[in-house]
Design a protein around this motif. Structure first.
Motif, mmCIF file in Angstrom:
data_model
loop_
_atom_site.group_PDB
_atom_site.id
_atom_site.type_symbol
_atom_site.label_atom_id
_atom_site.label_comp_id
_atom_site.label_asym_id
_atom_site.label_seq_id
_atom_site.Cartn_x
_atom_site.Cartn_y
_atom_site.Cartn_z
ATOM 1 N N GLY A 1 40.695 -31.443 -20.880
ATOM 2 C CA GLY A 1 39.357 -31.051 -20.464
ATOM 3 C C GLY A 1 38.942 -31.644 -19.136
ATOM 4 N N ARG A 2 39.631 -32.689 -18.692
ATOM 5 C CA ARG A 2 39.298 -33.317 -17.415
ATOM 6 C C ARG A 2 40.533 -34.013 -16.874
ATOM 7 N NH1 ARG A 2 35.239 -37.889 -19.970
ATOM 8 N NH2 ARG A 2 36.644 -38.579 -21.626
ATOM 9 N N GLY A 3 40.386 -34.591 -15.673
ATOM 10 C CA GLY A 3 41.523 -35.248 -15.043
ATOM 11 C C GLY A 3 42.230 -34.306 -14.074
ATOM 12 N N ASN A 4 43.441 -34.661 -13.703
ATOM 13 C CA ASN A 4 44.222 -33.895 -12.735
ATOM 14 C C ASN A 4 44.885 -32.717 -13.450
ATOM 15 O OD1 ASN A 4 46.046 -32.901 -10.853
ATOM 16 N ND2 ASN A 4 46.501 -34.929 -10.015
ATOM 17 N N LEU A 5 44.195 -31.587 -13.448
ATOM 18 C CA LEU A 5 44.681 -30.424 -14.185
ATOM 19 C C LEU A 5 45.970 -29.892 -13.584
ATOM 20 C CD1 LEU A 5 44.234 -28.361 -16.435
ATOM 21 C CD2 LEU A 5 42.820 -27.046 -14.847
ATOM 22 N N ALA A 6 46.074 -29.896 -12.252
ATOM 23 C CA ALA A 6 47.277 -29.361 -11.603
ATOM 24 C C ALA A 6 48.515 -30.157 -11.998
ATOM 25 C CB ALA A 6 47.105 -29.361 -10.091
ATOM 26 N N GLN A 7 48.406 -31.490 -12.003
ATOM 27 C CA GLN A 7 49.542 -32.321 -12.390
ATOM 28 C C GLN A 7 49.866 -32.143 -13.869
ATOM 29 O OE1 GLN A 7 51.582 -34.280 -10.386
ATOM 30 N NE2 GLN A 7 52.791 -34.237 -12.273
ATOM 31 N N ALA A 8 48.821 -32.048 -14.693
ATOM 32 C CA ALA A 8 49.049 -31.832 -16.121
ATOM 33 C C ALA A 8 49.763 -30.507 -16.363
ATOM 34 C CB ALA A 8 47.720 -31.860 -16.873
ATOM 35 N N ALA A 9 49.399 -29.477 -15.592
ATOM 36 C CA ALA A 9 50.045 -28.172 -15.744
ATOM 37 C C ALA A 9 51.506 -28.237 -15.312
ATOM 38 C CB ALA A 9 49.296 -27.128 -14.921
ATOM 39 N N ARG A 10 51.816 -28.968 -14.235
ATOM 40 C CA ARG A 10 53.207 -29.113 -13.793
ATOM 41 C C ARG A 10 54.038 -29.833 -14.857
ATOM 42 N NH1 ARG A 10 50.702 -29.770 -8.645
ATOM 43 N NH2 ARG A 10 50.529 -32.020 -8.924
ATOM 44 N N ASP A 11 53.466 -30.912 -15.399
ATOM 45 C CA ASP A 11 54.191 -31.658 -16.437
ATOM 46 C C ASP A 11 54.403 -30.803 -17.678
ATOM 47 O OD1 ASP A 11 54.230 -33.853 -14.761
ATOM 48 O OD2 ASP A 11 52.515 -34.842 -15.704
#
Length: 248
Positions: free
Chosen positions: A99-109
């Protein structure tokens, strides 16, 4: 490919880009290979090249992050192309977006984890990605802007390991436009991601900056060559450090 496929452009030269990509896959790939296909031009060209590679068992997967309403339709378009090529395809859905944080990095991971799990389940020896010379140049410039050291500036490698999987990037020596020209010559379309026009993204601003830097002789070919030399230096230093550790 139906839907938002892009087919415009000048008359295309022979599809040498696809032949080069097929040859590179034969050189790099194990007998069983997964292809990560978003539906964009780079991964679509990679899929076509892999389908023509002799001796390879090829399967494809598309990751739906559920971050854009168009994503499900794009995955269906890739599935239809794979059916036409008689290749197995699977859509991998990300259900745990934060719901928050670095969404782009989370999506890559998440993309790496989903594809690695898929490759393991399907018995695939590696997963090929469609990164091109343009992506390599953009990545190097972005890491320069962040003050990266040698390892960061080495940018992307033709072969790497992450999340328990082997990743191949056979198109790193090819320009994006060469692959698009090859697709046009084949009468194949691709899907343009609307986020590629979003100038709030670092990569898109870097892509625009490269057009300006070209007037100074700073282009994708030169930056790609620099990334290769930096990668060679990083590998040499790592090997020397490992040798010293063994001796110690």
């Amino acid at each position: 490919m139906a839907g938002a496929a892009e087919r415009d452009g000048p008359a295309a030269p022979p599809a040498s880009g696809l032949r080069t990509l097929t040859d590179r896959l034969v050189e790099l790939a194990p007998p069983t290979l997964g292809i990560a296909v978003s539906g964009g031009s780079d991964s679509t060209a990679l899929l076509l090249a892999a389908a023509r590679a002799p001796g390879l068992r090829v399967e494809a997967a598309t990751v739906d992050h559920r971050l854009r309403p168009e994503a499900a339709a794009e995955a269906r378009a890739v599935a239809a192309l794979c059916a036409r090529l008689d290749l197995p395809h699977e859509t991998l859905v990300w259900h745990d977006a934060p719901g928050r944080g670095n969404l782009a990095q989370a999506a890559r991971d998440a993309r790496a984890a989903l594809l690695a799990d898929w490759a393991a389940r399907r018995g695939l020896g590696a997963v090929a990605l469609g990164h091109t010379l343009d992506d390599q140049a953009e990545t190097l410039l972005m890491r320069l802007a962040r003050g990266s050291g040698l390892d960061g500036l080495s940018a992307m490698r033709p072969r790497s390991e992450r999340a328990g999987a082997v990743w191949l990037r056979p198109a790193l020596s090819l320009r994006r436009e060469a692959l698009r020209a090859a697709l046009r010559a084949e009468g194949e379309g691709w899907i343009d991601d609307p986020s590629n026009d979003d100038r709030s993204r670092d990569r898109i601003r870097t892509r625009d900056a490269l057009k300006t830097l070209a007037a100074l002789g700073i282009d994708a070919q030169g930056l790609g060559a620099a990334a290769e030399r930096l990668a060679e230096d990083a590998d040499l230093l790592a090997a020397q450090a490992a040798a010293l550790i063994r001796e110690a």
